[in-house]
Design an enzyme around this catalytic site. Structure first.
Site, PDB file in Angstrom:
ATOM      1  N   GLU A  88       0.823  -1.209   0.000  1.00  0.00           N
ATOM      2  CA  GLU A  88       0.000   0.000   0.000  1.00  0.00           C
ATOM      3  C   GLU A  88       0.859   1.261   0.000  1.00  0.00           C
ATOM      4  O   GLU A  88       0.529   2.251  -0.657  1.00  0.00           O
ATOM      5  CB  GLU A  88      -0.948   0.007   1.206  1.00  0.00           C
ATOM      6  CG  GLU A  88      -2.041  -1.050   1.136  1.00  0.00           C
ATOM      7  CD  GLU A  88      -2.936  -0.886  -0.078  1.00  0.00           C
ATOM      8  OE1 GLU A  88      -3.156   0.256  -0.519  1.00  0.00           O
ATOM      9  OE2 GLU A  88      -3.417  -1.911  -0.594  1.00  0.00           O
ATOM     10  N   CYS A  99     -12.607   1.692 -16.099  1.00  0.00           N
ATOM     11  CA  CYS A  99     -12.970   3.099 -15.905  1.00  0.00           C
ATOM     12  C   CYS A  99     -11.697   3.952 -15.948  1.00  0.00           C
ATOM     13  O   CYS A  99     -11.392   4.705 -15.028  1.00  0.00           O
ATOM     14  CB  CYS A  99     -13.700   3.275 -14.577  1.00  0.00           C
ATOM     15  SG  CYS A  99     -14.622   4.824 -14.433  1.00  0.00           S
TER      16      CYS A  99
END
Length: 322
Positions: A40, A187
DNA sequence: TACCCGTGGGT
DNA sequence: TACCCAAGGGT
């Protein structure tokens, strides 16, 4: 009470993930909080390809546990981070390793209090490592939310509200992972593939997705012209450790503004380095000097953490020395 | 809030 | 080429 409004989409997402999810990503095939947390941090403002191919495995090879990170000097962490950018991440990683003694807390509220962990990263680690049912809000999720709710512009507070409204509280792990996969593959900010998107049926922006979010006017990046002066005595070269915010902790050759080149110097070459807020146009010169504090041979310099610009300068120096 | 913080991928 | 921007956070 469960909202039924998005049941169809949540079901579509589960199906989509089974068929198209990037299930082989290494940080999706571990229960290690450290390995998930490390991914992360590395992935903040950094593409998956870069982390996967050049940094993630190499870092874990060098530091198999968070305790291993805590047990070394911050310079060693910066060296492992060299080339990845945003070096505050490496310094905060080291700080967090020490503060937690190598054991990460198991919930988002505690995670967010640690250096370098904001709300989205805290939620991601809490969800992926500890099964806490919280939404994330990275660049992929933001773009999906802007388009799904046909919002042209808004602040993060509003985006978090939308994220909470849309997310699947029963299958949060898959939902969050899928949001990033869809943001990356469907997207996309250019050429989105709406006809294959799991959100298509209820997406309010599908008719003209490029309207969302509204583009911000860009400012032209200023150019900084600098001379990188490589001072040396025989085969040892002078570097100093940056103390400013930019590239803090990394070693660097001396940079001069309005530096006059004369016959006593050797011009090694020029290069450009693009930063977020300016472009560096550098010319590199070699200049002999008296003994100074930090002197290094070429081999020793290779063990220091350098920025991209200083690595380019080093390459010019090595060409000259050959 | 707006700005700062690196580097490289993709077009 | 030049430009946008990427699994954001700190100040």
């Amino acid at each position: 009470m469960k909202t039924v409004k998005y049941n169809i989409i949540h079901q579509n997402i589960l199906t989509w993930y089974e068929e198209h999810g990037r299930v082989t990503l290494p940080w999706r095939n571990t229960n290690s909080p450290y390995e998930i947390y490390l991914s992360e941090i590395m992935l903040q403002q950094t593409q998956v390809k870069t982390v996967l191919e050049r940094f993630y495995f190499q870092f874990l090879e060098k530091f198999p546990t968070l305790k291993d990170v805590a047990d070394v000097a911050v310079d060693d962490v910066l060296k492992a981070w060299e080339g990845l950018g945003y070096y505050t991440r490496a310094r905060n990683l080291h700080k967090t390793a020490i503060e937690t003694k190598g054991i990460l807390p198991n919930n988002a509220e505690a995670l967010e209090k640690l250096s370098g962990i904001g709300k989205s990263t805290a939620h991601a680690v809490a969800c992926f490592a500890f099964d806490e049912a919280l939404p994330i809000l990275d660049a992929n999720v933001k773009r999906i939310l802007y388009r799904f709710f046909a919002v042209k512009s808004c602040n993060d507070k509003k985006l978090w509200e939308l994220a909470y409204k849309l997310y699947d509280k029963d299958n949060t792990y898959i939902y969050n992972q899928t949001m990033m996969d869809i943001g990356s593959a469907i997207c996309t900010h250019k050429n989105p593939l709406c006809n294959t998107c799991p959100f298509e049926s209820l997406c309010q922006g599908k008719e003209n997705p490029l309207l969302y979010p509204e583009k911000k006017k860009k400012q032209k990046k200023p150019i900084r012209k600098r001379t990188l002066v490589i001072y040396h005595k025989e085969n040892r070269y002078v570097l100093a450790q940056n103390s400013e915010r930019l590239l803090s902790g990394l070693w660097a050759f001396k940079q001069e503004e309005d530096f006059k080149v004369n016959d006593y110097m050797t011009e090694l070459g020029e290069f450009k380095q693009h930063y977020t807020h300016f472009t560096l146009e550098a010319s590199v010169v070699l200049l002999s000097c008296e003994e100074q504090e930090n002197y290094f041979t070429i081999d020793e310099i290779h063990d220091l953490a350098l920025s991209g610009a200083d690595r380019k300068a080093l390459a010019l120096l090595e060409m000259h020395c050959q």
